[in-house]
Enzyme design. Structure first.
Site, short mmCIF file in Angstrom:
data_model
loop_
_atom_site.label_atom_id
_atom_site.label_comp_id
_atom_site.label_asym_id
_atom_site.label_seq_id
_atom_site.Cartn_x
_atom_site.Cartn_y
_atom_site.Cartn_z
N ASP A 172 -79.21 38.30 -47.23
CA ASP A 172 -80.21 38.29 -46.16
C ASP A 172 -80.55 36.84 -45.84
OD1 ASP A 172 -82.20 38.80 -44.37
OD2 ASP A 172 -83.55 39.80 -45.77
N ASP A 221 -78.30 39.04 -39.31
CA ASP A 221 -78.65 38.18 -40.44
C ASP A 221 -78.59 38.89 -41.79
OD1 ASP A 221 -80.80 39.85 -40.06
OD2 ASP A 221 -82.33 38.29 -40.04
N GLU A 222 -77.85 39.99 -41.86
CA GLU A 222 -77.87 40.78 -43.09
C GLU A 222 -76.54 41.52 -43.25
OE1 GLU A 222 -81.21 43.66 -45.21
OE2 GLU A 222 -81.11 43.50 -43.04
#
Length: 421
Positions: free
Chosen positions: A4, A99-100
């Site tokens: 993350d 973003d993950e």
């Protein structure tokens, strides 16, 4: 592992604007136009600012923050670099947002080292890009997800096999994916406040809160879920969606509502992945389990459900007769090579005997152009709302008409969980 990126949008802005480093940075819409915070740097979070907060509230909490509307092409470029780093370690990557991402680094053919060593190396390479990430390691996806949030920013949290239940048990229910505000309130009414409480709860209680997902949520909260990392081994050859019905459909209006719903889902997935299809395929399953399909080539590639829907309605006549019960409908969009599948004419076009008056033709053209603009604006607006607030933020009448007659089998198309490219 679950990686993350920490305060990702704000971190990229601080990387690109050295003068902003160490200052509160907020990426989001204008406070004067009912904007919403997309991401806040950790300096801004110290003032209570967080994602999805109204920009006007964020401005009151942190009046001296640096505001920016964001540079999404830059964020996507940085995200792709991070994903490339992860793929260097294992091909089993499941990106769930910009973003993950999950990565299967179980020791074996592709990851011969300790998962902890692999995670550290990935984190160091991300550091070298100028942003940071937090990593959770566990034997299941839900454990890895919760662990990634345990030591932010720039932490690595390892939950070794056999310690999942002890790690999860004392954590508040809000920490588990799938337990939203409504479920939290319902659980608290039963005195259930921790993940350990959920794992030990009465079956009837969990069913009253989670319905068909009761067992899945118990397994997650006990660290015993078995969901695999869903990775993309090659570019998609088609994008599809289908709906199974709890009760067979026999009325055309109900069937067309379901077709419009699957067309909308396919259209959105195409747009999210920057694809346009040249072929549309309709699939139906009769009550006797017989499957029938029909296909049509498009004049021009597109990703527009308002083009797909009438085509599906027309194809329906080829595979279904009025009154015949249907238990499933589906649609697939394919041929992403950009080549329009146009049928050449066998004859030269002959002039129309009596041409319409020029002003009538122009009026029709203007009317069609206006309708196209309205339709394009509607599609764009609904995409923007769903990108920000989730797939359920906007629902049309066709979806509500179909919603009460579903079997509960949800699609797990990875495109649903990606940000637009």
């Amino acid at each position: 592992m679950l990686l993350d990126l920490d305060a990702f949008f704000a971190s990229v802005e601080q990387l690109d604007h050295p003068a902003w480093r160490g200052k509160p940075v907020i990426v989001g819409g204008s406070a004067d136009r009912r904007g919403v915070v997309s991401t806040a740097s950790y300096e801004a979070r110290a003032f209570g600012v967080h994602s999805a907060m109204p920009a006007a509230v964020a401005r009151r909490l942190c009046p001296d923050a640096v505001w920016t509307g964001g540079h999404f092409a830059r964020y996507r470029d940085m995200s792709q670099k991070v994903m490339a780093i992860m793929r260097d370690e294992s091909p089993f990557l499941q990106q769930v947002s910009i973003d993950e991402a999950f990565l299967d680094i179980t020791p074996g053919a592709y990851a011969k080292e300790s998962p902890v060593d692999v995670a550290r190396r990935i984190q160091q390479r991300v550091d070298a890009l100028g942003v940071t990430c937090s990593v959770g390691l566990g034997a299941t996806k839900s454990v890895a997800k919760v662990a990634s949030e345990q030591n932010k920013p720039h932490g690595i949290t390892v939950v070794y096999p056999g310690r999942e239940r002890a790690f999860l048990a004392p954590l508040p229910i809000a920490r588990m994916s799938g337990i939203g505000p409504a479920s939290q309130k319902a659980l608290l009414r039963f005195g259930i406040s921790t993940l350990g409480d959920v794992a030990a709860a009465d079956e009837g209680v969990l069913r009253s809160v989670f319905g068909k997902n009761a067992q899945m949520m118990r397994a997650r909260c006990a660290g015993a879920d078995t969901d695999p990392v869903i990775y993309e081994s090659e570019p998609a050859k088609s994008v599809s969606n289908e709906i199974s019905f709890a009760h067979d459909l026999t009325e055309r209006t109900d069937i067309e509502a379901a077709l419009a719903t699957v067309a909308a889902k396919v259209g959105r997935r195409l747009r999210m992945n920057g694809l346009e299809a040249s072929t549309v395929t309709l699939k139906v399953r009769l009550s006797n389990l017989q499957i029938r399909t029909a296909q049509r080539q498009l004049d021009e590639p597109c990703a527009d459900e308002y083009v797909f829907s009438p085509i599906l309605y027309a194809l329906l006549d080829k595979v279904w007769a009025p009154g015949v019960p249907l238990r499933l409908v589906g649609m697939a969009a394919s041929r992403f090579d950009g080549a329009a599948a146009q049928q050449p004419s066998l004859f030269e076009e002959e002039p129309v005997a009596e041409a319409a008056p020029e002003d009538t033709v122009q009026n029709r053209q203007r009317s069609r152009m206006a309708q196209d603009q309205v339709r394009a604006g509607l599609v764009q607006a609904t995409d923007i709302v769903r990108n920000r607030f989730g797939e359920g933020a906007v629902q049309f009448g066709r979806e509500l008409r179909t919603k009460g007659n579903l079997t509960g089998t949800a699609s797990k198309n990875p495109a649903d969980y990606k940000k637009p490219r």
